[in-house]
Design a protein around this motif. Sequence first.
Motif, PDB file in Angstrom:
ATOM      1  N   ALA A 142      -9.063  -9.495  -6.398  1.00 53.33           N
ATOM      2  CA  ALA A 142      -8.028  -8.468  -6.285  1.00 53.33           C
ATOM      3  C   ALA A 142      -6.730  -9.008  -6.882  1.00 53.33           C
ATOM      4  N   SER A 143      -5.886  -8.116  -7.377  1.00 51.95           N
ATOM      5  CA  SER A 143      -4.601  -8.486  -7.980  1.00 51.95           C
ATOM      6  C   SER A 143      -3.465  -8.058  -7.065  1.00 51.95           C
ATOM      7  N   LEU A 144      -2.488  -8.930  -6.915  1.00 53.21           N
ATOM      8  CA  LEU A 144      -1.310  -8.592  -6.126  1.00 53.21           C
ATOM      9  C   LEU A 144      -0.493  -7.559  -6.888  1.00 53.21           C
ATOM     10  N   ILE A 145      -0.221  -6.428  -6.247  1.00 55.78           N
ATOM     11  CA  ILE A 145       0.573  -5.363  -6.857  1.00 55.78           C
ATOM     12  C   ILE A 145       2.041  -5.544  -6.466  1.00 55.78           C
ATOM     13  N   THR A 146       2.294  -5.701  -5.178  1.00 55.63           N
ATOM     14  CA  THR A 146       3.654  -5.881  -4.684  1.00 55.63           C
ATOM     15  C   THR A 146       3.600  -6.460  -3.273  1.00 55.63           C
ATOM     16  N   GLU A 147       4.712  -7.033  -2.839  1.00 54.84           N
ATOM     17  CA  GLU A 147       4.831  -7.507  -1.463  1.00 54.84           C
ATOM     18  C   GLU A 147       6.294  -7.431  -1.058  1.00 54.84           C
ATOM     19  N   LYS A 148       6.514  -7.303   0.233  1.00 50.22           N
ATOM     20  CA  LYS A 148       7.877  -7.183   0.746  1.00 50.22           C
ATOM     21  C   LYS A 148       7.918  -7.720   2.173  1.00 50.22           C
ATOM     22  N   GLU A 149       9.052  -8.329   2.519  1.00 50.39           N
ATOM     23  CA  GLU A 149       9.251  -8.817   3.882  1.00 50.39           C
ATOM     24  C   GLU A 149       9.926  -7.738   4.721  1.00 50.39           C
ATOM     25  N   PHE A 150       9.529  -7.682   5.990  1.00 50.91           N
ATOM     26  CA  PHE A 150      10.078  -6.741   6.955  1.00 50.91           C
ATOM     27  C   PHE A 150      10.399  -7.498   8.235  1.00 50.91           C
ATOM     28  N   GLU A 151      11.178  -6.875   9.113  1.00 50.77           N
ATOM     29  CA  GLU A 151      11.430  -7.410  10.453  1.00 50.77           C
ATOM     30  C   GLU A 151      11.039  -6.343  11.454  1.00 50.77           C
ATOM     31  N   GLN A 152      10.171  -6.723  12.407  1.00 52.16           N
ATOM     32  CA  GLN A 152       9.722  -5.805  13.450  1.00 52.16           C
ATOM     33  C   GLN A 152       9.715  -6.534  14.781  1.00 52.16           C
ATOM     34  N   LYS A 153      10.219  -5.866  15.802  1.00 48.40           N
ATOM     35  CA  LYS A 153      10.294  -6.483  17.124  1.00 48.40           C
ATOM     36  C   LYS A 153       9.304  -5.884  18.110  1.00 48.40           C
ATOM     37  N   SER A 154       8.564  -4.855  17.678  1.00 44.33           N
ATOM     38  CA  SER A 154       7.577  -4.249  18.571  1.00 44.33           C
ATOM     39  C   SER A 154       6.482  -3.568  17.754  1.00 44.33           C
ATOM     40  N   VAL A 155       5.354  -3.339  18.382  1.00 39.33           N
ATOM     41  CA  VAL A 155       4.214  -2.631  17.802  1.00 39.33           C
ATOM     42  C   VAL A 155       3.955  -1.447  18.717  1.00 39.33           C
ATOM     43  N   PRO A 156       3.795  -0.245  18.224  1.00 42.80           N
ATOM     44  CA  PRO A 156       3.578   0.187  16.850  1.00 42.80           C
ATOM     45  C   PRO A 156       4.886   0.301  16.069  1.00 42.80           C
ATOM     46  N   PHE A 157       4.742   0.311  14.724  1.00 46.48           N
ATOM     47  CA  PHE A 157       5.884   0.513  13.837  1.00 46.48           C
ATOM     48  C   PHE A 157       5.376   1.095  12.521  1.00 46.48           C
ATOM     49  N   THR A 158       6.291   1.704  11.778  1.00 48.48           N
ATOM     50  CA  THR A 158       5.969   2.302  10.475  1.00 48.48           C
ATOM     51  C   THR A 158       6.917   1.719   9.437  1.00 48.48           C
ATOM     52  N   ILE A 159       6.374   1.413   8.267  1.00 44.90           N
ATOM     53  CA  ILE A 159       7.186   0.879   7.166  1.00 44.90           C
ATOM     54  C   ILE A 159       6.989   1.733   5.923  1.00 44.90           C
ATOM     55  N   ASP A 160       7.929   1.620   4.995  1.00 44.47           N
ATOM     56  CA  ASP A 160       7.798   2.192   3.661  1.00 44.47           C
ATOM     57  C   ASP A 160       7.737   1.029   2.688  1.00 44.47           C
ATOM     58  N   LEU A 161       6.573   0.826   2.088  1.00 46.51           N
ATOM     59  CA  LEU A 161       6.376  -0.253   1.126  1.00 46.51           C
ATOM     60  C   LEU A 161       6.570   0.302  -0.275  1.00 46.51           C
ATOM     61  N   PRO A 162       7.599  -0.164  -1.016  1.00 46.80           N
ATOM     62  CA  PRO A 162       7.791   0.307  -2.391  1.00 46.80           C
ATOM     63  C   PRO A 162       6.622  -0.124  -3.278  1.00 46.80           C
ATOM     64  N   VAL A 163       6.073   0.833  -4.024  1.00 44.52           N
ATOM     65  CA  VAL A 163       4.935   0.577  -4.908  1.00 44.52           C
ATOM     66  C   VAL A 163       5.306   1.075  -6.303  1.00 44.52           C
ATOM     67  N   PRO A 164       5.084   0.258  -7.331  1.00 44.56           N
ATOM     68  CA  PRO A 164       5.391   0.732  -8.684  1.00 44.56           C
ATOM     69  C   PRO A 164       4.508   1.923  -9.069  1.00 44.56           C
ATOM     70  N   LYS A 165       5.071   2.843  -9.842  1.00 39.48           N
ATOM     71  CA  LYS A 165       4.304   4.022 -10.264  1.00 39.48           C
ATOM     72  C   LYS A 165       3.106   3.643 -11.124  1.00 39.48           C
ATOM     73  N   ASP A 166       3.202   2.519 -11.835  1.00 36.97           N
ATOM     74  CA  ASP A 166       2.104   2.080 -12.693  1.00 36.97           C
ATOM     75  C   ASP A 166       1.277   0.986 -12.004  1.00 36.97           C
ATOM     76  N   ALA A 167       1.030   1.161 -10.708  1.00 38.77           N
ATOM     77  CA  ALA A 167       0.335   0.143  -9.912  1.00 38.77           C
ATOM     78  C   ALA A 167      -1.019  -0.234 -10.505  1.00 38.77           C
ATOM     79  N   GLU A 168      -1.745   0.731 -11.018  1.00 34.54           N
ATOM     80  CA  GLU A 168      -3.079   0.446 -11.546  1.00 34.54           C
ATOM     81  C   GLU A 168      -3.011  -0.490 -12.754  1.00 34.54           C
ATOM     82  N   SER A 169      -1.921  -0.428 -13.508  1.00 34.05           N
ATOM     83  CA  SER A 169      -1.788  -1.295 -14.679  1.00 34.05           C
ATOM     84  C   SER A 169      -1.558  -2.754 -14.293  1.00 34.05           C
ATOM     85  N   LYS A 170      -1.231  -3.027 -13.038  1.00 34.97           N
ATOM     86  CA  LYS A 170      -1.007  -4.397 -12.558  1.00 34.97           C
ATOM     87  C   LYS A 170      -2.319  -5.102 -12.211  1.00 34.97           C
TER      88      LYS A 170
END
Length: 163
Positions: A78-106
């Motif tokens: 598998a190829s790494l498309i993107t990664e990002k650090e977050f801070e969370q103090k409890s579970v459950p939680f929801t995040i928005d992970l930015p993904v490039p529009k041309d992800a498949e080309s990565k």
Amino acid sequence: MRNHLLLFLAVGAITLSSCTKPQNKSTAENPSPAVSTSETSSENLKIEFSGAENFTIKNPKLKVSLYGMDEKLADAPASLITEKEFEQKSVPFTIDLPVPKDAESKINPKPAGPAKYYVTISWDSDGNGKADEKGDIFIDYDKQFPNVKLNNETQKIYLKVLK
């Protein structure tokens, strides 16, 4: 432990490859390295993390990574498309992970057919200085493999404490 986890990921990816709907996305001429989350041409992948356990979080910093692969190639990495650090103090939680529009080309090697995506996390939630070890919060692969679709729907990922 990591070798077993990687083997489990590979087997799970192969097993579940027939469970995802093919994505029709355009690809670029040449694959490029993983993008930073500051790239201007991106979309967000909304991911909801939940779990049935009571989680104790001493270190709120975690890293979420998105990987892509050709769902028809069983032995391709598998190829790494993107990664990002977050801070969370409890579970459950929801995040928005930015993904490039041309992800498949990565993805390398370039997919001949539909691409498949999944997420991973790296979290030293118990604060002992070592991520992804006994006592840390991790993806519950027994419940569901963390496949995601690059669409506007919220994707659900289950978590557990490594024992």
